[in-house]
Write a protein that holds these residues in place. Structure first.
Motif, PDB file in Angstrom:
ATOM      1  N   ASP A 197     -42.678  41.767 -38.931  1.00 31.72           N
ATOM      2  CA  ASP A 197     -42.914  42.029 -37.515  1.00 31.72           C
ATOM      3  C   ASP A 197     -42.141  41.049 -36.632  1.00 31.72           C
ATOM      4  O   ASP A 197     -41.593  41.421 -35.586  1.00 31.72           O
ATOM      5  N   LEU A 198     -42.102  39.786 -37.044  1.00 29.27           N
ATOM      6  CA  LEU A 198     -41.338  38.799 -36.285  1.00 29.27           C
ATOM      7  C   LEU A 198     -39.847  39.117 -36.309  1.00 29.27           C
ATOM      8  O   LEU A 198     -39.158  38.962 -35.295  1.00 29.27           O
ATOM      9  N   ASN A 199     -39.348  39.555 -37.455  1.00 26.92           N
ATOM     10  CA  ASN A 199     -37.935  39.923 -37.549  1.00 26.92           C
ATOM     11  C   ASN A 199     -37.614  41.101 -36.639  1.00 26.92           C
ATOM     12  O   ASN A 199     -36.592  41.098 -35.945  1.00 26.92           O
ATOM     13  N   TYR A 200     -38.476  42.124 -36.638  1.00 28.53           N
ATOM     14  CA  TYR A 200     -38.255  43.280 -35.755  1.00 28.53           C
ATOM     15  C   TYR A 200     -38.283  42.860 -34.288  1.00 28.53           C
ATOM     16  O   TYR A 200     -37.473  43.313 -33.484  1.00 28.53           O
ATOM     17  N   ALA A 201     -39.214  41.995 -33.930  1.00 28.74           N
ATOM     18  CA  ALA A 201     -39.301  41.534 -32.542  1.00 28.74           C
ATOM     19  C   ALA A 201     -38.032  40.782 -32.141  1.00 28.74           C
ATOM     20  O   ALA A 201     -37.522  40.952 -31.026  1.00 28.74           O
ATOM     21  N   LEU A 202     -37.506  39.963 -33.041  1.00 27.61           N
ATOM     22  CA  LEU A 202     -36.277  39.231 -32.758  1.00 27.61           C
ATOM     23  C   LEU A 202     -35.095  40.174 -32.588  1.00 27.61           C
ATOM     24  O   LEU A 202     -34.302  40.033 -31.650  1.00 27.61           O
ATOM     25  N   VAL A 203     -34.975  41.156 -33.474  1.00 26.88           N
ATOM     26  CA  VAL A 203     -33.865  42.118 -33.389  1.00 26.88           C
ATOM     27  C   VAL A 203     -33.943  42.901 -32.088  1.00 26.88           C
ATOM     28  O   VAL A 203     -32.941  43.069 -31.382  1.00 26.88           O
ATOM     29  N   ILE A 204     -35.127  43.370 -31.728  1.00 25.69           N
ATOM     30  CA  ILE A 204     -35.295  44.138 -30.481  1.00 25.69           C
ATOM     31  C   ILE A 204     -34.937  43.278 -29.271  1.00 25.69           C
ATOM     32  O   ILE A 204     -34.241  43.723 -28.355  1.00 25.69           O
ATOM     33  N   THR A 205     -35.395  42.035 -29.280  1.00 20.84           N
ATOM     34  CA  THR A 205     -35.097  41.137 -28.161  1.00 20.84           C
ATOM     35  C   THR A 205     -33.600  40.881 -28.040  1.00 20.84           C
ATOM     36  O   THR A 205     -33.037  40.920 -26.940  1.00 20.84           O
ATOM     37  N   LEU A 206     -32.930  40.649 -29.164  1.00 23.32           N
ATOM     38  CA  LEU A 206     -31.494  40.386 -29.118  1.00 23.32           C
ATOM     39  C   LEU A 206     -30.708  41.612 -28.654  1.00 23.32           C
ATOM     40  O   LEU A 206     -29.769  41.491 -27.868  1.00 23.32           O
ATOM     41  N   PHE A 207     -31.095  42.797 -29.136  1.00 27.21           N
ATOM     42  CA  PHE A 207     -30.419  44.013 -28.675  1.00 27.21           C
ATOM     43  C   PHE A 207     -30.690  44.274 -27.194  1.00 27.21           C
ATOM     44  O   PHE A 207     -29.827  44.779 -26.472  1.00 27.21           O
ATOM     45  N   ALA A 208     -31.865  43.947 -26.721  1.00 29.77           N
ATOM     46  CA  ALA A 208     -32.184  44.136 -25.300  1.00 29.77           C
ATOM     47  C   ALA A 208     -31.388  43.165 -24.430  1.00 29.77           C
ATOM     48  O   ALA A 208     -30.975  43.513 -23.317  1.00 29.77           O
ATOM     49  N   LEU A 209     -31.144  41.962 -24.914  1.00 24.62           N
ATOM     50  CA  LEU A 209     -30.418  40.958 -24.133  1.00 24.62           C
ATOM     51  C   LEU A 209     -28.905  41.068 -24.263  1.00 24.62           C
ATOM     52  O   LEU A 209     -28.180  40.532 -23.417  1.00 24.62           O
ATOM     53  N   ALA A 210     -28.418  41.739 -25.286  1.00 34.55           N
ATOM     54  CA  ALA A 210     -26.974  41.798 -25.537  1.00 34.55           C
ATOM     55  C   ALA A 210     -26.179  42.332 -24.351  1.00 34.55           C
ATOM     56  O   ALA A 210     -25.174  41.726 -23.962  1.00 34.55           O
ATOM     57  N   PRO A 211     -26.573  43.450 -23.723  1.00 37.47           N
ATOM     58  CA  PRO A 211     -25.783  43.930 -22.579  1.00 37.47           C
ATOM     59  C   PRO A 211     -25.750  42.924 -21.426  1.00 37.47           C
ATOM     60  O   PRO A 211     -24.711  42.710 -20.805  1.00 37.47           O
ATOM     61  N   TYR A 212     -26.880  42.300 -21.154  1.00 42.93           N
ATOM     62  CA  TYR A 212     -26.911  41.311 -20.076  1.00 42.93           C
ATOM     63  C   TYR A 212     -25.978  40.146 -20.391  1.00 42.93           C
ATOM     64  O   TYR A 212     -25.200  39.716 -19.543  1.00 42.93           O
ATOM     65  N   LEU A 213     -26.063  39.632 -21.602  1.00 43.85           N
ATOM     66  CA  LEU A 213     -25.214  38.501 -21.978  1.00 43.85           C
ATOM     67  C   LEU A 213     -23.737  38.881 -21.988  1.00 43.85           C
ATOM     68  O   LEU A 213     -22.888  38.082 -21.585  1.00 43.85           O
ATOM     69  N   ALA A 214     -23.432  40.088 -22.407  1.00 43.67           N
ATOM     70  CA  ALA A 214     -22.039  40.527 -22.459  1.00 43.67           C
ATOM     71  C   ALA A 214     -21.454  40.708 -21.060  1.00 43.67           C
ATOM     72  O   ALA A 214     -20.290  40.430 -20.820  1.00 43.67           O
ATOM     73  N   LEU A 215     -22.263  41.169 -20.122  1.00 44.87           N
ATOM     74  CA  LEU A 215     -21.754  41.476 -18.779  1.00 44.87           C
ATOM     75  C   LEU A 215     -21.867  40.302 -17.809  1.00 44.87           C
ATOM     76  O   LEU A 215     -21.179  40.287 -16.797  1.00 44.87           O
ATOM     77  N   HIS A 216     -22.719  39.341 -18.079  1.00 44.57           N
ATOM     78  CA  HIS A 216     -22.919  38.248 -17.137  1.00 44.57           C
ATOM     79  C   HIS A 216     -22.478  36.898 -17.656  1.00 44.57           C
ATOM     80  O   HIS A 216     -22.816  35.873 -17.098  1.00 44.57           O
ATOM     81  N   SER A 217     -21.736  36.872 -18.726  1.00 42.42           N
ATOM     82  CA  SER A 217     -21.284  35.582 -19.265  1.00 42.42           C
ATOM     83  C   SER A 217     -19.889  35.263 -18.804  1.00 42.42           C
ATOM     84  O   SER A 217     -19.070  36.077 -18.579  1.00 42.42           O
TER      85      SER A 217
END
Length: 77
Positions: A57-77
């Motif tokens: 469950d912790l691994n799934y939560a981490l993967v979901i969080t990283l995929f959710a943040l990826a567009p923001y990090l890619a566009l605002h870095s």
């Protein structure tokens, strides 16, 4: 390899900075208290939650969080 994983073993300059900032008066004490006091409580509570949940469950939560943040990090870095 000596010092890896030890507290303060990887970056000796961190200790110098930690001691130097208060000596220079660079810490805003009225702000440091409300931020720094609840922080250990959050760390302890988070550790208890992490140990109580299954690893999968912790691994799934981490993967979901990283995929959710990826567009923001890619566009605002």
């Amino acid at each position: 390899m000596s010092g890896e994983g030890a507290i303060g073993g990887g970056a000796p300059g961190v200790g110098v900075g930690t001691a130097g900032r208060p000596a220079q008066g660079a810490i805003d004490r009225p702000l440091a208290v409300p931020v720094g006091v609840p922080e250990p409580a959050g760390v302890l509570r988070g550790g208890r939650i992490a140990r109580a949940l299954p690893t999968r469950d912790l691994n799934y939560a981490l993967v979901i969080t990283l995929f959710a943040l990826a567009p923001y990090l890619a566009l605002h870095s």
